[in-house]
Structure formats: C-alpha cells, structure tokens
Design a protein around this motif. Structure first.
Motif, PDB file in Angstrom:
ATOM      1  N   GLN A   1      94.627  30.563  62.264  1.00 39.45           N
ATOM      2  CA  GLN A   1      94.293  30.563  60.855  1.00 39.45           C
ATOM      3  C   GLN A   1      92.959  29.851  60.693  1.00 39.45           C
ATOM      4  N   TYR A   2      91.997  30.499  60.019  1.00 39.61           N
ATOM      5  CA  TYR A   2      90.769  29.791  59.616  1.00 39.61           C
ATOM      6  C   TYR A   2      90.883  29.602  58.107  1.00 39.61           C
ATOM      7  N   GLY A   3      91.274  28.443  57.653  1.00 40.65           N
ATOM      8  CA  GLY A   3      91.507  28.266  56.210  1.00 40.65           C
ATOM      9  C   GLY A   3      92.590  29.230  55.769  1.00 40.65           C
TER      10      GLY A   3
ATOM     11  N   SER B   1      85.686  45.687  64.917  1.00 39.61           N
ATOM     12  CA  SER B   1      85.041  44.410  64.626  1.00 39.61           C
ATOM     13  C   SER B   1      85.898  43.633  63.629  1.00 39.61           C
ATOM     14  N   GLY B   2      86.080  42.338  63.907  1.00 40.20           N
ATOM     15  CA  GLY B   2      86.871  41.504  63.003  1.00 40.20           C
ATOM     16  C   GLY B   2      88.359  41.532  63.304  1.00 40.20           C
ATOM     17  N   SER B   3      88.768  42.237  64.370  1.00 47.63           N
ATOM     18  CA  SER B   3      90.199  42.349  64.639  1.00 47.63           C
ATOM     19  C   SER B   3      90.761  41.140  65.387  1.00 47.63           C
ATOM     20  N   GLY B   4      89.881  40.228  65.813  1.00 56.36           N
ATOM     21  CA  GLY B   4      90.367  38.988  66.418  1.00 56.36           C
ATOM     22  C   GLY B   4      90.139  38.856  67.921  1.00 56.36           C
ATOM     23  N   LYS B   5      89.337  39.746  68.493  1.00 51.56           N
ATOM     24  CA  LYS B   5      89.139  39.740  69.944  1.00 51.56           C
ATOM     25  C   LYS B   5      88.465  38.456  70.416  1.00 51.56           C
ATOM     26  N   THR B   6      87.350  38.107  69.757  1.00 52.57           N
ATOM     27  CA  THR B   6      86.619  36.906  70.175  1.00 52.57           C
ATOM     28  C   THR B   6      87.476  35.661  69.952  1.00 52.57           C
ATOM     29  N   THR B   7      88.194  35.632  68.838  1.00 46.75           N
ATOM     30  CA  THR B   7      89.074  34.495  68.571  1.00 46.75           C
ATOM     31  C   THR B   7      90.072  34.326  69.716  1.00 46.75           C
ATOM     32  N   LEU B   8      90.650  35.431  70.146  1.00 45.87           N
ATOM     33  CA  LEU B   8      91.634  35.384  71.229  1.00 45.87           C
ATOM     34  C   LEU B   8      91.003  34.886  72.528  1.00 45.87           C
TER      35      LEU B   8
HETATM   36  P1  ADP Z   1      86.176  40.370  66.722  1.00 42.66           P
HETATM   37  O1  ADP Z   1      85.691  39.608  67.899  1.00 42.66           O
HETATM   38  O2  ADP Z   1      87.332  41.269  67.004  1.00 42.66           O
HETATM   39  O3  ADP Z   1      85.086  41.116  66.022  1.00 42.66           O
HETATM   40  P2  ADP Z   1      86.658  37.749  65.561  1.00 42.66           P
HETATM   41  O4  ADP Z   1      87.701  37.155  66.442  1.00 42.66           O
HETATM   42  O5  ADP Z   1      85.274  37.296  65.764  1.00 42.66           O
HETATM   43  O6  ADP Z   1      86.754  39.346  65.632  1.00 42.66           O
HETATM   44  O7  ADP Z   1      87.055  37.487  64.047  1.00 42.66           O
HETATM   45  C1  ADP Z   1      88.347  37.699  63.516  1.00 42.66           C
HETATM   46  C2  ADP Z   1      88.372  37.256  62.070  1.00 42.66           C
HETATM   47  O8  ADP Z   1      88.290  35.843  62.019  1.00 42.66           O
HETATM   48  C3  ADP Z   1      87.201  37.769  61.263  1.00 42.66           C
HETATM   49  O9  ADP Z   1      87.647  38.043  59.959  1.00 42.66           O
HETATM   50  C4  ADP Z   1      86.216  36.605  61.271  1.00 42.66           C
HETATM   51  O10 ADP Z   1      85.418  36.633  60.130  1.00 42.66           O
HETATM   52  C5  ADP Z   1      87.162  35.428  61.283  1.00 42.66           C
HETATM   53  N1  ADP Z   1      86.573  34.242  61.966  1.00 42.66           N
HETATM   54  C6  ADP Z   1      86.205  34.192  63.265  1.00 42.66           C
HETATM   55  N2  ADP Z   1      85.746  32.956  63.580  1.00 42.66           N
HETATM   56  C7  ADP Z   1      85.827  32.230  62.445  1.00 42.66           C
HETATM   57  C8  ADP Z   1      85.516  30.884  62.106  1.00 42.66           C
HETATM   58  N3  ADP Z   1      85.023  30.031  63.017  1.00 42.66           N
HETATM   59  N4  ADP Z   1      85.726  30.483  60.834  1.00 42.66           N
HETATM   60  C9  ADP Z   1      86.231  31.343  59.922  1.00 42.66           C
HETATM   61  N5  ADP Z   1      86.558  32.612  60.167  1.00 42.66           N
HETATM   62  C10 ADP Z   1      86.371  33.073  61.407  1.00 42.66           C
END
Ligand code: ADP
Ligand code: MG
Length: 403
Positions: A26-28, A52-59
């Motif tokens: 959760q980001y906020g 894009s935005g599906s959460g790959k980088t977050t994971l």
């Molecule tokens: P992907 O790599 O699949 O494009 P991300 O993992 O970068 O997606 O992002 C997933 C969601 O989390 C997006 O909606 C992005 O805006 C949000 N997000 C990613 N990092 C942050 C952060 N540090 N603070 C707030 N929101 C974030």
C-alpha cells in the motif's frame, strides 16, 4: 562471448527460492499490490509481464529488499523479508540478490572496472582480478578502463550485469533490462541471461517483449496489482488450477474473453491458409474479426498468440503463426460455425452480407455442436458461405451437401 562462470548453486531441484504469500503493498491509499501469491523454484527463469502500473517494479523492489511490504509474507532463500531490520536488509541485498535495471545506474566518473569493484566494496571484498574476469565474461575484457559515457547502451548494461553478478547472487532481479537497448544489444543481453539461467541462477525478469518472455521457463502477468496469469498454473496440464478460483479475479472470467480472442485469431490463421498466405503475427488482430466489432477488449495479438502457443494451439516461428493439429481442428470448427451462421442470417433472415458477417462473429461463440449440426441440416448442408468461401463439412454432412 565466453560462457558465464559456473556458480556454486544448489542442484536444480524443485526447491522454492522465492515464496510469496498474499503480498499486499500500500502506498498511502493506493494499493500497488493487492494480495499476490506465487512461488519460484530454484533455477527457474520467470518473465514478469503486465501493463504499466500493474505493480511489477513494486514486486521486484520488495523481492530485492529495496522496498518493504505492507502485509503478507515474502520468503527468499529461507529469509523472511518482513522480519529483517534495516541492517538485515542491507546484508540481504548484498548477499542474496543481484539487480539489473532498465537505467543502468553506473557511476559516471568511475571506469567499467571501478563500477564493478564498487559493488565488490559493498560486499566487503575488493578483488580487481575477479572484477576483470566478470567484465570479460560479459564480453567487455577490452573496455575495462572506459567510462560509462564512452560505452554504448548495450555495453553499459553488460557492465551493470557484471556488477550484479559479482557476489554470485542466488536470485537475479531484472526490471526491463532491455528496455533501453536496440535490437542487437537486446539479443546480446538476453543471451547473457540465458547463460546465467543455464548456469543455475534463478531469474525474475520484467519484460514487455513477448519474444523475450517466451524464452523464459514461465510467464507471470500482473494486472492491477494482482496475479492475472501464470503459465505454470494455467498451462495445458493444469487448466483448472487457477489460484484465484471462486474470486472475481479468477482467470476464468478472463478466459471467457480469451476463448473469443483465440477463436478470432484461429479464424484469421485458417483464412490465411485458405488463401495460401503466411499468417504474419504483425498483421493478425486479437479482437473484432471484421474490425467493426470488438467483442472483447483489444490486446496485442502477439501476447494472445504466446498464450495460445503455451496451449499448443499454434506454433510461432519467424514472426509467423501456424496451426497445430489441435489448433487446426478448432479453427476448422469455428470457421464452420461462422460461415454456417452467415448463411443462416443471409438466407433465412434476409440480412445483408455485412450484417450477416457481423452477427455471425457474435453467434459463432454461442453455437453448441448440436445446434451447429441442426443449423447445418436445416440449411441442407451448404458448401459455401454467402461470400463463396467453403464451409468445412461436419459429421452431419457426409454426402448430403447441397451447393
Ligand atoms: P509497473 O512497474 O508495473 O509499471 P509500479 O510497480 O511501478 O508498476 O507501480 C504500481 C502502482 O504503484 C502505480 O500505480 C504507481 O503509481 C504506484 N507506485 C509505485 N511506487 C510508488 C511510490 N513510491 N509511491 C506511491 N505510489 C507508487
Ligand atoms: Mg516498472
């Protein structure tokens, strides 16, 4: 290019290197990951896909200890990441994972060799010879004293790979590693990953490129922070094993759409065959056979085709799709239903040919085999559709066809 050095890895058994259970981030108020669960075996190469935005980088960042999880459990090589302190995370990053990013993140005023040695420094061992060897292994033995600005994008990414491998990490995390490279360098970099895979490294790689993804052992797709597709679970051997079964996110609610996309593509490939033309992937469309009707949301045909290749409906080679025997049978059935439906609409309801075609696109998906045979019999087993294209005969037809 020389072979990547063998690493001391555990034998390639189906041991879990990564175990993710109900991971929430959760980001906020924004939920970037909404309960993701899957495991990766030691030595597996997984392509992580999704819009894009599906959460790959977050994971990837959570797996690499660059970000923390909100809830759930993530265990990498026996280490429970949620339980690590700041110091523990630093050690984890240094010992267990190697990162390769889309942006190469090299220090601009250090040479290639120094960039790799900097990584060694973080691992508390600086060994110039070893750094040199790492660069030689990725084909950069003659670029040791070059600054990043003096290297091409592909060469910079290879320095980054040498740097990521300096501590022989168990897990390699790559976030769109070829996103900034031209085709030639993309091939070189993927070749290095393939050798790493063969040497036993576990690789989790974010990519948008279906051709790269197909080289991996397994493809996982995220959508809106959830697991949308996993080729290990949804493949031909375990089609019903969806981890989200009985939830609205189950792949089956998607797979209804997928079945329609598959049928559209199978029809197009079949028609190419009738016309004696190759079915070029770039010219195929996953939605709306006539372009007028979009029964399912548009998705790049190449992505849908790679799922179809997993299911052995098509074989993909050199940018061309070919029907397998199973795919060919299914294509034949759908073409038959479509053309029978066109005949029905044109002859019985007197609608014009374009409308008959449009209606047939819908109708072909709801005709059961029994209804198909009844329509065929009702129409007197016609040989052609209103456009003059052949209707493949069914069991009901034998010898009864009328022109
Ligand atoms: P992907 O790599 O699949 O494009 P991300 O993992 O970068 O997606 O992002 C997933 C969601 O989390 C997006 O909606 C992005 O805006 C949000 N997000 C990613 N990092 C942050 C952060 N540090 N603070 C707030 N929101 C974030
Ligand atoms: Mg990303």
């Amino acid at each position: 290019m020389s072979v990547v050095a063998p690493v001391q890895m555990q034998p390639r058994v189906a041991a879990k290197q990564v175990d993710i259970d109900n991971l929430i981030k959760q980001y906020g108020t924004l939920r970037a990951l909404g309960g993701v669960s899957f495991a990766v075996n030691t030595g597996e190469w997984v392509a992580l896909m999704g819009p894009s935005g599906s959460g790959k980088t977050t994971l990837i960042n959570i797996l690499g200890g660059l970000d923390t999880l909100t809830s759930g459990r993530v265990v990498v090589d026996g280490v429970d990441l949620a339980k690590l302190s700041e110091n523990g995370l630093v050690r984890y990053r240094a010992e267990k994972v190697g990162f390769v990013f889309q942006q190469f993140h090299l220090v601009p005023y250090l040479t290639a060799l120094e960039n790799v040695m900097l990584a060694q420094y973080f691992h508390s061992v600086t060994d110039e010879k070893e750094a040199e060897e790492a660069l030689t292994r990725v084909g950069l033995g003659d670029r040791l004293t070059h600054l990043p600005a003096q290297l091409s994008g592909g060469e910079q990414q290879r320095v980054a790979i040498a740097r990521a491998l300096i501590n022989q990490p168990k897990l390699i995390l790559a976030d769109e590693p070829t996103g900034n490279l031209d085709e030639a360098n993309e091939r070189i970099v993927i070749e290095i990953f393939r050798k790493l895979h063969n040497a036993g490294h576990t690789i989790l790689m974010v990519t948008h490129d279906p051709d790269i993804a197909r080289q991996a052992d397994r493809r996982i797709e995220l959508a809106h922070g959830r697991l949308h597709y996993d080729s290990a679970l949804h493949g031909p051997s375990q089609p019903l094993n969806c981890p989200l079964v009985d939830t609205p996110d189950c792949c089956k609610s998607v797979s209804g759409d997928d079945e329609i996309r598959f049928d559209h593509l199978l029809e197009q490939i079949w028609v190419c065959g009738e016309e004696g033309k190759p079915a070029e992937v770039a010219r195929l469309r996953a939605a709306g056979a006539s372009g007028k009707l979009s029964t399912v949301p548009e998705e790049p045909a190449s992505r849908v085709l790679s799922r179809m290749a997993d299911l052995h409906l098509v074989a993909l080679q050199n940018g061309e799709a070919q029907l397998t025997p199973v795919g060919s049978q299914r294509a034949r059935d759908v073409v038959r239903r479509h053309r029978l439906a066109e005949r029905l609409f044109k002859d019985t309801f007197s609608v014009d040919e374009t409308e008959a075609h449009t209606q047939a696109c819908r109708f072909e998906h709801i005709i059961s085999p029994e209804l198909d045979a009844r329509i065929c019999t009702f129409l007197g087993h016609p040989k052609t559709c209103p456009h003059g294209n052949p209707i493949p005969p069914g069991d009901c037809c034998d010898g009864k066809s009328k022109p």
